[in-house]
Design an enzyme around this catalytic site. Structure first.
Site, PDB file in Angstrom:
ATOM      1  N   GLY A  48      45.094  40.072  36.509  1.00  0.00           N
ATOM      2  CA  GLY A  48      44.650  40.909  37.617  1.00  0.00           C
ATOM      3  C   GLY A  48      43.884  40.174  38.697  1.00  0.00           C
ATOM      4  N   HIS A  49      43.690  38.858  38.561  1.00  0.00           N
ATOM      5  CA  HIS A  49      42.861  38.104  39.532  1.00  0.00           C
ATOM      6  C   HIS A  49      43.531  36.798  39.908  1.00  0.00           C
ATOM      7  CE1 HIS A  49      39.163  36.178  41.156  1.00  0.00           C
ATOM      8  NE2 HIS A  49      38.783  37.422  41.352  1.00  0.00           N
ATOM      9  N   PHE A  50      44.442  36.740  40.692  1.00  0.00           N
ATOM     10  CA  PHE A  50      45.256  37.781  41.330  1.00  0.00           C
ATOM     11  C   PHE A  50      46.699  37.486  40.959  1.00  0.00           C
ATOM     12  CE2 PHE A  50      41.548  37.028  44.005  1.00  0.00           C
ATOM     13  CZ  PHE A  50      41.006  38.295  44.103  1.00  0.00           C
ATOM     14  N   VAL A  55      43.357  32.919  40.583  1.00  0.00           N
ATOM     15  CA  VAL A  55      42.103  32.226  40.856  1.00  0.00           C
ATOM     16  C   VAL A  55      41.102  32.630  39.777  1.00  0.00           C
ATOM     17  CG1 VAL A  55      40.186  31.983  42.495  1.00  0.00           C
ATOM     18  CG2 VAL A  55      42.516  32.191  43.353  1.00  0.00           C
TER      19      VAL A  55
END
EC number: 4.2.1.59
Length: 151
Positions: A48-50, A55
Site C-alpha cells: 500500500g506504500h505505494f 517507498v
C-alpha cells in the site's frame, strides 16, 4: 562485535512483520551500533506504500533505528542482553530533528548507525542516521523510555 538474526531476536522482542534489523556488523555495548536492514519488495508495507512506486515509510526507518538502539543499549560486553522483554518494555517516545533526504526503495540496503547521547535506567537518547550506498537517507535524534511491565 557482529550479531546474526538469531542473536538479534534474543536481544529484542520484535518479530515479523515488525523486526526491522537483519544483522549487526559493529557494536560497542552501551555506546554505538552499525546494523543492516535489507529492503525487499516482499515487505508487507509495499503493498500500500505505494503500489505504483514502492517507498519505505520514513516512520519505519526511524523504527529500525530505534530497534538498533535497543540492541546495543542493553548489551553486555560479552554480547548477552540485559533486557528481559517479559518484564521490561522499551518504547520509542520522541523523535527530534528528523530529516528524510532520499526515498528508500526495494533493493536498497539500509545501514543503521546509532550513537548513544545518554543512557539511563528510564530514558535513553540517541543520534541516529540511516544510509544507502554511503549517502544519508534519514537522520534524527530519538528518545526511548524503559518501563517495568512485570510478568
Amino acid at each position: 562485535m557482529e550479531i546474526d538474526i538469531r542473536g538479534i531476536m534474543e536481544h529484542i522482542p520484535h518479530r515479523y512483520p515488525m523486526l526491522l534489523v537483519d544483522r549487526v556488523i559493529e557494536m560497542v555495548p552501551g555506546e554505538s551500533i552499525v546494523a543492516i536492514k535489507n529492503v525487499t519488495i516482499n515487505e508487507p508495507f509495499f503493498v500500500g506504500h505505494f503500489p505504483h512506486l514502492p517507498v519505505m515509510p520514513g516512520v519505519l526507518i526511524i523504527e529500525a533505528l530505534a530497534q538498533a538502539a535497543a540492541i546495543f543499549s542493553f548489551s553486555k560486553p560479552d554480547g548477552e542482553t540485559t533486557l528481559d522483554s517479559k518484564t521490561t518494555a522499551y518504547y520509542l517516545v520522541g523523535v527530534d530533528e528528523a530529516r528524510f533526504r532520499k526515498p528508500v526503495v526495494p533493493g536498497d540496503q539500509l545501514r543503521l548507525e546509532v550513537k548513544a547521547i545518554r543512557i539511563s535506567k528510564v530514558m535513553c537518547k540517541y543520534d541516529a542516521k540511516a544510509l544507502v550506498d554511503g549517502q544519508v537517507v534519514a537522520e534524527a535524534k530519538i528518545m526511548c523510555a524503559i518501563r517495568d511491565i512485570g510478568e
